[in-house]
Design a protein around this motif. Sequence first.
Motif, PDB file in Angstrom:
ATOM      1  N   PRO A 151      -6.223   1.199 -10.101  1.00 50.07           N
ATOM      2  CA  PRO A 151      -5.319   2.126 -10.742  1.00 50.07           C
ATOM      3  C   PRO A 151      -3.928   1.699 -11.064  1.00 50.07           C
ATOM      4  O   PRO A 151      -3.201   0.988 -10.220  1.00 50.07           O
ATOM      5  CB  PRO A 151      -5.456   3.410  -9.895  1.00 50.07           C
ATOM      6  N   PRO A 152      -3.527   1.609 -12.216  1.00 47.36           N
ATOM      7  CA  PRO A 152      -2.126   1.295 -12.668  1.00 47.36           C
ATOM      8  C   PRO A 152      -1.098   2.132 -12.070  1.00 47.36           C
ATOM      9  O   PRO A 152      -1.412   3.132 -11.514  1.00 47.36           O
ATOM     10  CB  PRO A 152      -2.077   1.103 -14.129  1.00 47.36           C
ATOM     11  N   ARG A 196      -1.827  -3.061 -10.642  1.00 50.45           N
ATOM     12  CA  ARG A 196      -1.805  -3.236  -9.167  1.00 50.45           C
ATOM     13  C   ARG A 196      -2.255  -4.621  -8.657  1.00 50.45           C
ATOM     14  O   ARG A 196      -1.750  -5.236  -7.656  1.00 50.45           O
ATOM     15  CB  ARG A 196      -2.326  -2.133  -8.134  1.00 50.45           C
ATOM     16  N   GLU A 197      -3.341  -5.255  -9.437  1.00 51.48           N
ATOM     17  CA  GLU A 197      -3.733  -6.344  -9.227  1.00 51.48           C
ATOM     18  C   GLU A 197      -2.679  -7.488  -9.439  1.00 51.48           C
ATOM     19  O   GLU A 197      -2.415  -8.504  -8.606  1.00 51.48           O
ATOM     20  CB  GLU A 197      -4.796  -6.872 -10.256  1.00 51.48           C
ATOM     21  N   ARG A 253       0.816  -1.129  -0.038  1.00 50.24           N
ATOM     22  CA  ARG A 253       0.103   0.030  -0.101  1.00 50.24           C
ATOM     23  C   ARG A 253       0.767   1.339   0.003  1.00 50.24           C
ATOM     24  O   ARG A 253       0.497   2.283  -0.568  1.00 50.24           O
ATOM     25  CB  ARG A 253      -0.934   0.057   1.320  1.00 50.24           C
ATOM     26  N   ARG A 254       2.138   1.313   0.588  1.00 56.30           N
ATOM     27  CA  ARG A 254       2.852   2.254   0.834  1.00 56.30           C
ATOM     28  C   ARG A 254       3.631   2.370  -0.517  1.00 56.30           C
ATOM     29  O   ARG A 254       3.666   3.422  -1.029  1.00 56.30           O
ATOM     30  CB  ARG A 254       3.887   2.102   1.983  1.00 56.30           C
ATOM     31  N   LEU A 255       3.947   1.313  -1.028  1.00 57.28           N
ATOM     32  CA  LEU A 255       4.666   1.402  -2.286  1.00 57.28           C
ATOM     33  C   LEU A 255       3.702   2.063  -3.568  1.00 57.28           C
ATOM     34  O   LEU A 255       3.883   2.830  -4.371  1.00 57.28           O
ATOM     35  CB  LEU A 255       5.087  -0.191  -2.760  1.00 57.28           C
ATOM     36  N   HIS A 256       2.569   1.592  -3.433  1.00 52.70           N
ATOM     37  CA  HIS A 256       1.527   1.840  -4.581  1.00 52.70           C
ATOM     38  C   HIS A 256       0.974   3.281  -4.585  1.00 52.70           C
ATOM     39  O   HIS A 256       0.333   3.852  -5.206  1.00 52.70           O
ATOM     40  CB  HIS A 256       0.350   0.982  -4.433  1.00 52.70           C
ATOM     41  N   THR A 257       1.390   3.883  -3.200  1.00 54.98           N
ATOM     42  CA  THR A 257       0.950   5.408  -3.171  1.00 54.98           C
ATOM     43  C   THR A 257       2.171   6.419  -3.172  1.00 54.98           C
ATOM     44  O   THR A 257       2.049   7.666  -2.904  1.00 54.98           O
ATOM     45  CB  THR A 257       0.224   5.545  -1.877  1.00 54.98           C
ATOM     46  N   GLU A 301       7.475  -0.406 -18.789  1.00 53.74           N
ATOM     47  CA  GLU A 301       6.305  -0.880 -18.805  1.00 53.74           C
ATOM     48  C   GLU A 301       6.221  -2.423 -18.396  1.00 53.74           C
ATOM     49  O   GLU A 301       7.087  -3.186 -18.652  1.00 53.74           O
ATOM     50  CB  GLU A 301       5.411  -0.828 -19.728  1.00 53.74           C
ATOM     51  N   TRP A 302       4.987  -2.865 -17.652  1.00 50.82           N
ATOM     52  CA  TRP A 302       5.061  -4.410 -17.089  1.00 50.82           C
ATOM     53  C   TRP A 302       4.928  -5.070 -18.523  1.00 50.82           C
ATOM     54  O   TRP A 302       4.020  -5.007 -18.996  1.00 50.82           O
ATOM     55  CB  TRP A 302       3.880  -4.641 -15.933  1.00 50.82           C
TER      56      TRP A 302
END
Length: 303
Positions: free
Chosen positions: A183-184, A216-217, A125-129, A139-140
């Motif tokens: 959200p990506p 993020r999934e 959660r911290r990384l994603h924000t 890109e993935w």
Amino acid sequence: MSLATVGPSGGLTRDALDALLGVVCAEAGLDPSGAELIKFTNNAVFRLRAAPVVVRIAGSGAARARVDNVVRVARWLAGHDFPTVRLLTGVEQPLWLSGQAATLWEEVPDTGPRPGGADLAVLLRRLHTLPDQPPGLPEWRPMDEIRQRLAEPEDLADADRDFLLTTCAEVEDAMSRLCYELPPGVIHGDAFTGNLIPSPRGPVLCDFDSTAVGPREWDLTPVAVGRLRLDYPVDDHTPMAARYGADITRWPGFPVFRRLRELKLVTSVLPILRSHPTVRAQWQHRMTSFRAGDLTVRWQPYR
């Protein structure tokens, strides 16, 4: 053995790894005596005895292609004071030596309690924000990595290679039709509890080979697949889903991501099947059940 005898395309046997470690340590002014090989799948990871340093040697062409990104991500996370492993200072990173690549890290004392799914959820959660992203973050593109492994396998039968390439195409086609709900943005790319180190001050994140911009999934998938497929004694998925606030197994696209994750778990050791023979039996076990489409068979971690 000299470094010149180690080809850049692979073949990293234990003797070759020891030779590489010696050259890396000489370049960095470190003593490799008594170093312990603590992991060898995509990368060979050594813990030095003479200094609190971990040396990570890329074990395949796919791993070498990502090493510059690993260094950029590590520096970016350090700039955010994120709880991660830290690159060793005073050494040019990454080290490139005759086509081989290595990174050196400050050793994190592995003395804290075992990190679980809830701990990983907090860090994700911290990384994603985080408000920005590392420069040049790719890109993935998970199929690029898998196909590169399939281009440099050791002792892979033609029929198995054909099956895995066909599976890549099938999964890629299914992924093109997915509808994402989160959200990506920046993703770790290989987010499972094995990439947490239980330091005395709390878990720290490691292994940035797959860090990219993507859905993020995907960061929620490895722990869920681990619960369903790997013979782990602890359920990390339930507390992770609760703490993160999303249960990936309820997302309609999860079966596609599960197949992708399992494809990665099957192909991860292809470049070292001959040079690291202890993984062969587990690889064959995974390959047989994956090819049969049997979702009930349990897998063991590679040793």
